[in-house]
Design a protein around this motif. Structure first.
Motif, PDB file in Angstrom:
ATOM      1  N   ILE A   1     -23.847 -17.652  12.584  1.00 59.19           N
ATOM      2  CA  ILE A   1     -24.761 -16.578  13.021  1.00 59.19           C
ATOM      3  C   ILE A   1     -24.955 -15.561  11.904  1.00 59.19           C
ATOM      4  CG2 ILE A   1     -25.073 -14.687  14.662  1.00 59.19           C
ATOM      5  CD1 ILE A   1     -23.468 -16.375  16.686  1.00 59.19           C
ATOM      6  N   ILE A   2     -23.850 -15.203  11.220  1.00 64.66           N
ATOM      7  CA  ILE A   2     -23.933 -14.240  10.123  1.00 64.66           C
ATOM      8  C   ILE A   2     -24.816 -14.777   9.003  1.00 64.66           C
ATOM      9  CG2 ILE A   2     -22.612 -13.214   8.229  1.00 64.66           C
ATOM     10  CD1 ILE A   2     -22.425 -11.630  10.779  1.00 64.66           C
ATOM     11  N   ALA A   3     -24.714 -16.083   8.725  1.00 70.14           N
ATOM     12  CA  ALA A   3     -25.552 -16.691   7.685  1.00 70.14           C
ATOM     13  C   ALA A   3     -27.031 -16.587   8.073  1.00 70.14           C
ATOM     14  CB  ALA A   3     -25.148 -18.146   7.468  1.00 70.14           C
ATOM     15  N   SER A   4     -27.319 -16.822   9.347  1.00 67.65           N
ATOM     16  CA  SER A   4     -28.702 -16.710   9.818  1.00 67.65           C
ATOM     17  C   SER A   4     -29.201 -15.268   9.710  1.00 67.65           C
ATOM     18  CB  SER A   4     -28.792 -17.194  11.266  1.00 67.65           C
ATOM     19  OG  SER A   4     -30.102 -17.026  11.775  1.00 67.65           O
ATOM     20  N   ILE A   5     -28.349 -14.314  10.073  1.00 69.40           N
ATOM     21  CA  ILE A   5     -28.716 -12.894   9.959  1.00 69.40           C
ATOM     22  C   ILE A   5     -28.981 -12.527   8.507  1.00 69.40           C
ATOM     23  CG2 ILE A   5     -27.854 -10.535  10.213  1.00 69.40           C
ATOM     24  CD1 ILE A   5     -26.316 -11.506  12.694  1.00 69.40           C
ATOM     25  N   ARG A   6     -28.104 -13.006   7.616  1.00 70.86           N
ATOM     26  CA  ARG A   6     -28.252 -12.704   6.183  1.00 70.86           C
ATOM     27  C   ARG A   6     -29.598 -13.215   5.663  1.00 70.86           C
ATOM     28  NH1 ARG A   6     -24.394 -15.554   4.527  1.00 70.86           N
ATOM     29  NH2 ARG A   6     -22.777 -13.952   4.759  1.00 70.86           N
ATOM     30  N   THR A   7     -29.975 -14.405   6.097  1.00 67.72           N
ATOM     31  CA  THR A   7     -31.247 -14.975   5.653  1.00 67.72           C
ATOM     32  C   THR A   7     -32.427 -14.108   6.108  1.00 67.72           C
ATOM     33  OG1 THR A   7     -30.352 -17.225   5.725  1.00 67.72           O
ATOM     34  CG2 THR A   7     -32.748 -16.993   5.801  1.00 67.72           C
TER      35      THR A   7
ATOM     36  N   ASP B   1     -37.471 -12.256   5.698  1.00 68.11           N
ATOM     37  CA  ASP B   1     -38.600 -11.734   6.472  1.00 68.11           C
ATOM     38  C   ASP B   1     -38.474 -10.249   6.772  1.00 68.11           C
ATOM     39  OD1 ASP B   1     -39.588 -14.244   6.423  1.00 68.11           O
ATOM     40  OD2 ASP B   1     -39.000 -14.776   8.468  1.00 68.11           O
ATOM     41  N   ALA B   2     -37.276  -9.794   7.139  1.00 65.71           N
ATOM     42  CA  ALA B   2     -37.099  -8.392   7.506  1.00 65.71           C
ATOM     43  C   ALA B   2     -37.288  -7.459   6.320  1.00 65.71           C
ATOM     44  CB  ALA B   2     -35.716  -8.175   8.125  1.00 65.71           C
ATOM     45  N   GLN B   3     -37.190  -8.006   5.116  1.00 60.91           N
ATOM     46  CA  GLN B   3     -37.382  -7.199   3.910  1.00 60.91           C
ATOM     47  C   GLN B   3     -38.781  -7.371   3.345  1.00 60.91           C
ATOM     48  OE1 GLN B   3     -35.617  -4.983   2.357  1.00 60.91           O
ATOM     49  NE2 GLN B   3     -33.447  -5.270   2.770  1.00 60.91           N
ATOM     50  N   ASN B   4     -39.266  -8.612   3.317  1.00 56.23           N
ATOM     51  CA  ASN B   4     -40.489  -8.918   2.578  1.00 56.23           C
ATOM     52  C   ASN B   4     -41.747  -8.897   3.431  1.00 56.23           C
ATOM     53  OD1 ASN B   4     -38.817  -9.379   0.329  1.00 56.23           O
ATOM     54  ND2 ASN B   4     -38.493 -11.507   0.943  1.00 56.23           N
TER      55      ASN B   4
ATOM     56  N   ALA C   1     -40.757  -8.654  14.372  1.00 58.82           N
ATOM     57  CA  ALA C   1     -40.243  -9.843  15.064  1.00 58.82           C
ATOM     58  C   ALA C   1     -38.947 -10.317  14.429  1.00 58.82           C
ATOM     59  CB  ALA C   1     -41.295 -10.948  15.042  1.00 58.82           C
ATOM     60  N   ALA C   2     -38.885 -10.294  13.088  1.00 62.79           N
ATOM     61  CA  ALA C   2     -37.667 -10.701  12.384  1.00 62.79           C
ATOM     62  C   ALA C   2     -36.508  -9.777  12.745  1.00 62.79           C
ATOM     63  CB  ALA C   2     -37.901 -10.687  10.873  1.00 62.79           C
ATOM     64  N   LEU C   3     -36.786  -8.482  12.847  1.00 63.37           N
ATOM     65  CA  LEU C   3     -35.728  -7.532  13.200  1.00 63.37           C
ATOM     66  C   LEU C   3     -35.264  -7.723  14.641  1.00 63.37           C
ATOM     67  CD1 LEU C   3     -36.965  -4.264  11.435  1.00 63.37           C
ATOM     68  CD2 LEU C   3     -34.968  -5.655  10.867  1.00 63.37           C
ATOM     69  N   ARG C   4     -36.183  -8.095  15.526  1.00 61.90           N
ATOM     70  CA  ARG C   4     -35.775  -8.365  16.910  1.00 61.90           C
ATOM     71  C   ARG C   4     -34.837  -9.570  16.975  1.00 61.90           C
ATOM     72  NH1 ARG C   4     -41.209  -6.728  18.115  1.00 61.90           N
ATOM     73  NH2 ARG C   4     -41.946  -8.892  17.976  1.00 61.90           N
ATOM     74  N   ARG C   5     -35.146 -10.599  16.179  1.00 56.93           N
ATOM     75  CA  ARG C   5     -34.260 -11.783  16.143  1.00 56.93           C
ATOM     76  C   ARG C   5     -32.899 -11.408  15.552  1.00 56.93           C
ATOM     77  NH1 ARG C   5     -39.218 -14.278  14.665  1.00 56.93           N
ATOM     78  NH2 ARG C   5     -38.708 -14.141  12.440  1.00 56.93           N
ATOM     79  N   VAL C   6     -32.895 -10.538  14.565  1.00 58.70           N
ATOM     80  CA  VAL C   6     -31.632 -10.078  13.980  1.00 58.70           C
ATOM     81  C   VAL C   6     -30.799  -9.358  15.036  1.00 58.70           C
ATOM     82  CG1 VAL C   6     -30.628  -8.412  12.368  1.00 58.70           C
ATOM     83  CG2 VAL C   6     -32.433  -9.948  11.595  1.00 58.70           C
ATOM     84  N   GLU C   7     -31.435  -8.519  15.832  1.00 57.28           N
ATOM     85  CA  GLU C   7     -30.709  -7.792  16.878  1.00 57.28           C
ATOM     86  C   GLU C   7     -30.075  -8.753  17.879  1.00 57.28           C
ATOM     87  OE1 GLU C   7     -30.029  -4.552  17.337  1.00 57.28           O
ATOM     88  OE2 GLU C   7     -30.831  -4.231  15.336  1.00 57.28           O
TER      89      GLU C   7
END
Length: 210
Positions: free
Chosen positions: A19-25, A30-33, A41-47
């Motif tokens: 899960i941490i690896a997926s969050i890091r990706t 996406d959450a940065q670029n 949407a990327a930030l919602r998936r991170v949450e």
């Protein structure tokens, strides 16, 4: 089949690392670029994945209670490391949410995020002045509406007072007519008595002549 006391702990730790690896990706991609709705949407998936990672750490803390004391310290260190990773990505996620909120605020206000001027460029000042003019015009219209409402209220009150006066006049006229009717009835009764008194003597004289 592995029945060691660390089996479930190791399983939860492995899930946590995935899960941490997926969050890091996501936070580094996406959450940065990305921008706009894709970034949100990327930030919602991170949450969502942060919640899952938090749950895995909780399960690891439960499973460590059944691990022998002789090897428990090393597993406690692994939990501590997992918590540190989790807190780091929670903070990063919070910072990214703040950046998105700030970008939304600036875009809605028409200001440039990179502007060093307190009110942005000259066109931003123009929009600000136009907005101020609209607000002032709206305030004037509101005051005018309030004035008209007060005048209408006063006119309505005058009409009600006039209707009340007319009702009182009608009531007074009814009372006057009622008193007049009573007076007429009394006068009529008095006249009838007087007529009867005048008629009786003549009736008696006529009887004697006969």
């Amino acid at each position: 089949m592995d029945t060691s006391p660390t089996q479930l702990f190791d399983s939860y730790e492995q899930d946590f690392q995935q899960i941490i690896a997926s969050i890091r990706t996501k936070v580094e991609g996406d959450a940065q670029n990305e921008a706009g709705e894709q970034r949100k949407a990327a930030l919602r998936r991170v949450e969502m994945e942060l919640d899952e990672a938090d749950e895995m750490v909780s399960q690891m803390e439960i499973e460590i209670q059944g691990i022998p004391q002789s090897i428990r310290p090393s597993y406690q260190a692994r939990i501590k490391s997992a918590k540190a990773d989790l807190q780091r990505y929670k903070k990063l996620s919070k910072d990214l949410h703040a950046q998105v909120s700030r970008a939304d605020l600036l875009s809605h206000s028409g200001l440039s995020p990179s502007s060093d001027e307190p009110y942005g460029q000259s066109n931003d000042r123009t929009r600000l002045l136009a907005g101020t003019s609209i607000l002032e015009d709206g305030s004037r219209r509101l005051l005018e509406s309030q004035r008209i409402a007060l005048e209408t209220e006063e006119q309505g009150a005058d009409i009600l007072r006039g209707l009340r006066g007319q009702r009182e006049q009608i009531q007074n006229a009814r009372d006057t007519l009622s008193r007049a009717d009573t007076s007429i009835d009394r006068a009529s009764g008095t006249l009838n008595k007087m007529i009867r008194r005048q008629v009786l003597p003549f009736s008696g004289t006529a009887s004697q002549g006969i």
